[in-house]
Write a protein that holds these residues in place. Structure first.
Motif, PDB file in Angstrom:
ATOM      1  N   THR A  27       0.814  -1.218   0.000  1.00 12.37           N
ATOM      2  CA  THR A  27       0.000   0.000   0.000  1.00 12.37           C
ATOM      3  C   THR A  27       0.846   1.265   0.000  1.00 12.37           C
ATOM      4  N   LYS A  28       2.000   1.220   0.670  1.00 11.08           N
ATOM      5  CA  LYS A  28       2.849   2.408   0.724  1.00 11.08           C
ATOM      6  C   LYS A  28       3.385   2.750  -0.661  1.00 11.08           C
ATOM      7  N   GLN A  29       3.885   1.746  -1.375  1.00  6.04           N
ATOM      8  CA  GLN A  29       4.403   1.976  -2.721  1.00  6.04           C
ATOM      9  C   GLN A  29       3.284   2.476  -3.639  1.00  6.04           C
ATOM     10  N   PHE A  30       2.136   1.841  -3.564  1.00  4.01           N
ATOM     11  CA  PHE A  30       0.995   2.246  -4.398  1.00  4.01           C
ATOM     12  C   PHE A  30       0.601   3.692  -4.117  1.00  4.01           C
ATOM     13  N   TRP A  32       2.429   6.148  -3.009  1.00  8.53           N
ATOM     14  CA  TRP A  32       3.410   7.079  -3.554  1.00  8.53           C
ATOM     15  C   TRP A  32       3.318   7.184  -5.066  1.00  8.53           C
ATOM     16  N   ILE A  33       3.108   6.060  -5.731  1.00 12.36           N
ATOM     17  CA  ILE A  33       2.975   6.090  -7.194  1.00 12.36           C
ATOM     18  C   ILE A  33       1.787   6.953  -7.595  1.00 12.36           C
ATOM     19  N   VAL A  34       0.651   6.731  -6.954  1.00 20.06           N
ATOM     20  CA  VAL A  34      -0.551   7.491  -7.276  1.00 20.06           C
ATOM     21  C   VAL A  34      -0.373   8.970  -6.947  1.00 20.06           C
ATOM     22  N   THR A  35       0.286   9.270  -5.837  1.00 21.71           N
ATOM     23  CA  THR A  35       0.499  10.667  -5.438  1.00 21.71           C
ATOM     24  C   THR A  35       1.385  11.398  -6.439  1.00 21.71           C
ATOM     25  N   ILE A  36       2.481  10.772  -6.855  1.00 18.78           N
ATOM     26  CA  ILE A  36       3.384  11.415  -7.810  1.00 18.78           C
ATOM     27  C   ILE A  36       2.727  11.559  -9.174  1.00 18.78           C
ATOM     28  N   GLN A  37       2.105  10.484  -9.644  1.00 21.77           N
ATOM     29  CA  GLN A  37       1.449  10.547 -10.958  1.00 21.77           C
ATOM     30  C   GLN A  37       0.327  11.576 -10.962  1.00 21.77           C
ATOM     31  N   GLY A  38      -0.497  11.552  -9.930  1.00 24.49           N
ATOM     32  CA  GLY A  38      -1.614  12.492  -9.853  1.00 24.49           C
ATOM     33  C   GLY A  38      -1.153  13.927  -9.701  1.00 24.49           C
ATOM     34  N   GLY A  39      -0.089  14.142  -8.918  1.00 21.41           N
ATOM     35  CA  GLY A  39       0.417  15.493  -8.727  1.00 21.41           C
ATOM     36  C   GLY A  39       0.960  16.086 -10.014  1.00 21.41           C
ATOM     37  N   GLY A  54       1.151   6.076 -15.239  1.00 18.15           N
ATOM     38  CA  GLY A  54       1.710   5.254 -14.175  1.00 18.15           C
ATOM     39  C   GLY A  54       1.668   3.788 -14.571  1.00 18.15           C
ATOM     40  N   ASP A  55       2.783   3.082 -14.399  1.00 14.94           N
ATOM     41  CA  ASP A  55       2.862   1.647 -14.644  1.00 14.94           C
ATOM     42  C   ASP A  55       2.444   1.283 -16.074  1.00 14.94           C
ATOM     43  N   VAL A 103       9.439   3.928  -7.542  1.00 14.48           N
ATOM     44  CA  VAL A 103       9.230   3.862  -6.094  1.00 14.48           C
ATOM     45  C   VAL A 103       9.558   2.443  -5.651  1.00 14.48           C
ATOM     46  N   LEU A 104      10.555   2.305  -4.807  1.00 13.62           N
ATOM     47  CA  LEU A 104      11.027   0.977  -4.405  1.00 13.62           C
ATOM     48  C   LEU A 104      10.068   0.292  -3.440  1.00 13.62           C
ATOM     49  N   SER A 105      10.061  -1.023  -3.523  1.00 14.39           N
ATOM     50  CA  SER A 105       9.381  -1.867  -2.557  1.00 14.39           C
ATOM     51  C   SER A 105      10.373  -2.929  -2.114  1.00 14.39           C
TER      52      SER A 105
END
Length: 231
Positions: A27-30, A32-39, A54-55, A103-105
């Motif tokens: 959930t943490k990686q997801f 961050w991905i959504v936050t960066i892409q959306g921003g 994204g992805d 974003v690393l996992s």
């Protein structure tokens, strides 16, 4: 004896739109991905020629459906917005994504990330950013003289392409728009919108109460024989 060889026409090659891998491992990686892409998408929402995804699988070379990578976030300037199943570079005026984020996992390996850096180096990425939210470690590379070189001081760094500023307090990565607003999660955006709506309702209520007080005062003045409109 002559042996005939056949080659598969480029037009008939299938470029899969999925690599069978999940978008995120946790959930943490997801988040961050959504936050960066959306921003970033929000930052360039008025520019029709900035594509943010994204992805999404990126195929840089026509005819090779094995050569591909799916950055967690990719930004292509000079390409129109719109839905895509994959990013086929030869159909995008041969423009590679100029900015990518990973974003690393815990599931990512050192070898995997080295290969990605080599891929981005070879196929024209201008800015590459790598964030580890568990270790709170943020790295960046910038293309200099056709080479991706490490950004020595990433804290306070401003992306040449995006115009965003990166800050690294102890709590973790913070990304700021050129107008000073910080990138936020969907939940934070929803809370901000709700607070703005509540403030608007309160302002409307105060305005209505002020109008009602003014109306009552005017009626009282008329009862005393005073014309409020003549004042």
């Amino acid at each position: 004896m002559v042996t005939e060889t056949t080659t598969t026409p480029k037009s008939s090659i299938i470029y899969p739109e999925s690599d069978g891998q999940p978008m995120a491992d946790n959930t943490k990686q997801f988040r961050w991905i959504v936050t960066i892409q959306g921003g970033i998408d929000s930052l360039f929402e008025e520019d029709p020629n900035v594509f943010v995804a994204g992805d999404l699988l990126w195929y840089p070379v026509e005819g090779n459906n094995k050569l591909r990578v799916a950055p967690d976030v990719m930004v292509a300037f000079g390409r129109p917005k719109g839905d895509r199943g994959s990013y086929l570079q030869w159909k995008e005026d041969n423009i590679p994504p100029q900015v990518v984020f990973e974003v690393l996992s815990p599931g990512n390996t050192v070898i995997e990330m080295i290969k990605k850096l080599e891929f981005y180096q070879r196929y024209g990425v201008e800015e590459y950013y790598l964030y580890d939210p568990d270790k709170i470690d943020f790295l960046g590379w910038i293309r200099t003289e056709n080479q991706l070189t490490r950004i020595e001081t990433i804290n306070g760094w401003v992306s040449p392409r995006l115009g965003v500023r990166f800050e690294m307090p102890e709590s973790g990565l913070e990304i700021y728009r050129p107008d000073g607003r910080k990138f936020s999660t969907y939940l934070e955006e929803a809370q901000r919108a709700q607070q703005a709506e509540e403030r608007a309702q309160q302002e409307a209520q105060r305005a209505q109460q002020a109008e009602e007080r003014a109306h009552r005062l005017a009626e009282q003045m008329r009862e005393l024989g005073i014309d409020p409109d003549a004042m």
